[in-house]
Design an enzyme around this catalytic site. Structure first.
Site, PDB file in Angstrom:
ATOM      1  N   GLY A 143      32.147 -87.177  93.306  1.00 26.89           N
ATOM      2  CA  GLY A 143      32.038 -88.361  92.469  1.00 26.89           C
ATOM      3  C   GLY A 143      31.432 -89.552  93.180  1.00 26.89           C
ATOM      4  O   GLY A 143      31.151 -90.574  92.531  1.00 26.89           O
ATOM      5  N   ASP A 192      30.608 -80.669 102.935  1.00 30.77           N
ATOM      6  CA  ASP A 192      30.073 -81.592 103.941  1.00 30.77           C
ATOM      7  C   ASP A 192      31.229 -82.284 104.670  1.00 30.77           C
ATOM      8  O   ASP A 192      31.152 -83.457 105.033  1.00 30.77           O
ATOM      9  CB  ASP A 192      29.147 -82.628 103.303  1.00 30.77           C
ATOM     10  N   HIS A 200      22.300 -89.235 110.265  1.00 33.12           N
ATOM     11  CA  HIS A 200      21.820 -88.589 111.486  1.00 33.12           C
ATOM     12  C   HIS A 200      21.229 -89.627 112.433  1.00 33.12           C
ATOM     13  O   HIS A 200      20.598 -90.598 112.009  1.00 33.12           O
ATOM     14  CB  HIS A 200      20.780 -87.519 111.148  1.00 33.12           C
ATOM     15  N   GLY A 252      28.872 -87.708 105.699  1.00 33.22           N
ATOM     16  CA  GLY A 252      29.691 -86.578 105.330  1.00 33.22           C
ATOM     17  C   GLY A 252      30.594 -86.938 104.172  1.00 33.22           C
ATOM     18  O   GLY A 252      30.426 -87.977 103.517  1.00 33.22           O
ATOM     19  N   ASN A 287      21.040 -86.099  97.782  1.00 33.58           N
ATOM     20  CA  ASN A 287      21.355 -86.940  98.934  1.00 33.58           C
ATOM     21  C   ASN A 287      20.342 -86.725 100.051  1.00 33.58           C
ATOM     22  O   ASN A 287      20.001 -85.588 100.384  1.00 33.58           O
ATOM     23  CB  ASN A 287      22.770 -86.639  99.437  1.00 33.58           C
TER      24      ASN A 287
END
Length: 388
Positions: free
Chosen positions: A249, A275, A141, A310, A219
């Site tokens: 993964g 995502d 971000h 992402g 995350n």
């Protein structure tokens, strides 16, 4: 009145398996799952191989089909994103706006309201991921756009919820007071904790205030330590917090996923999210986000400095990963892609199940877990073997 049946050797209804059965569909909804021998006389039957399951529900979809919601906020962008994910089994999704300006956020809400009015197939609502996050856990971000929530922001979210069929927003305790979370949750905004360096005890306070989800587990959040369990620990130890998981993964090590699956306290569960970004459904090798180039290589999407931005992931791939790499029972993996995210959003009556009253969102899978066909509201929107 439009009624028909879809039969298959195996059907997973979201809870249990049925052998040699059929889904009865009437006017876009599921009537029931019945034995093939119990299909009413005169019903038009589509016979399929493999298995049928509830269509997948994805609560974090930044883009697909070559477009990002951050780049263009209109009905056609939302339509393109939804259509790009349908071939991978996703029948309901939340187009997700990554932290951006107030003007672009407002346009995204306008687009979402218009998409709902237009009945865009697969559109469930919106996910606003930010801008009320933590600088310390910003991930990909743009730090220039992250800011605390104000009265104006809270009022905007309340108005947005009234215009949308569903609204999820990711916030960090560092940027939003628990009283705001309580008011927003009370008005029907689904509140998720993420991109935060908060402590375990503080996360629990926010869960008690009304936060019900945690965004992409492990995350962009404080991790489990020997003396401080962090937000990741709260996601696993708090029974009211649902947690999204990017099962590719790369974002979370398979061993860590296994530990999390064994540790999660219910009734809330871990569910799958993609995502996904613009490349889903395309052969793109790069794209831009807030003016920064994101590269696609080896199943990963990264900024130039290597920061994950992402995921290069679709929902059926996440299901296969959980089943084959993690060793999860197939029914449970399918629940993680359908029933659990629907429950996290409070829409499980209509989504994530094949039961009386649910929308006829159905995915046909081969025995090798390839998507062979997809129906949304009883309309077939994808067939792997369709001819041009």
């Amino acid at each position: 009145m439009r009624s028909f049946a879809i039969s298959a050797p195996k059907i997973f209804d979201g809870e249990v398996w049925h052998e040699d059965a059929a889904v009865l569909v009437r006017d876009g909804d599921v009537e029931a799952v019945v034995a093939r021998s119990k299909i009413p006389a005169g019903t038009i039957v589509t016979r399929t191989d493999g298995m049928l399951a509830p269509g997948f529900v994805d609560l974090q979809v930044n883009g697909g089909g070559g477009v990002m919601l951050n780049d263009r906020q209109d009905v056609e962008t939302i339509r393109t994103i939804c259509a790009a994910h349908a071939p991978f089994g996703t029948t309901a999704l939340l187009p997700t706006l990554i932290t951006d300006s107030p003007e672009i956020t407002a346009r995204a809400v306008d687009a979402g309201a218009a998409a709902a009015e237009a009945g865009v197939p697969g559109f469930l609502g919106l996910h606003l991921e930010g801008p009320h996050l933590s600088f310390a856990r910003k991930g990909a971000h743009d730090i220039r756009l992250i800011r605390p929530m104000t009265d104006t922001d809270e009022a905007f979210l309340l108005r947005a919820r009234a215009r949308l069929p569903a609204l999820l927003t990711t916030v960090a305790p560092e940027s939003v007071e628990p009283e705001r979370v309580a008011r927003l949750a009370g008005a029907g905004v689904v509140m998720s904790l993420g991109h935060s360096d908060t402590h375990h005890a503080i996360a629990q306070v926010y869960a008690e205030a009304g936060a019900g989800l945690v965004t992409h587990l492990f995350n962009a959040m404080s991790q489990i330590g020997n003396r401080e369990p962090g937000l990741a620990g709260a996601a696993l130890s708090c029974g009211t917090l649902w947690a999204g998981l990017i099962a590719d993964g790369f974002h979370v090590d398979p061993a860590t996923i296994g530990i999390a699956m064994r540790a999660k306290v219910g009734p809330a569960r871990i569910f799958l999210v993609t995502d996904a970004m613009a490349p889903t459904g395309t052969d793109m090798t790069s794209f831009t986000l807030n003016g920064r180039t994101i590269f696609r290589n080896g199943g990963r999407l990264t900024l130039e400095d290597g920061t994950l931005a992402g995921a290069d992931l679709d929902m059926i791939s996440a299901v296969r990963f959980m089943h084959r790499s993690i060793g999860l029972d197939l029914g449970e993996a399918l629940k993680m892609a359908s029933l659990y995210p629907a429950m996290a959003m409070g829409v499980e009556v209509r989504h994530g199940r094949l039961a009386g009253g649910s929308r006829a969102d159905i995915v046909q899978l081969s025995d090798h877990l390839d998507v062979e066909g997809v129906w949304i509201g009883g309309d077939k929107v994808f067939s792997r073997h369709a001819t041009a």
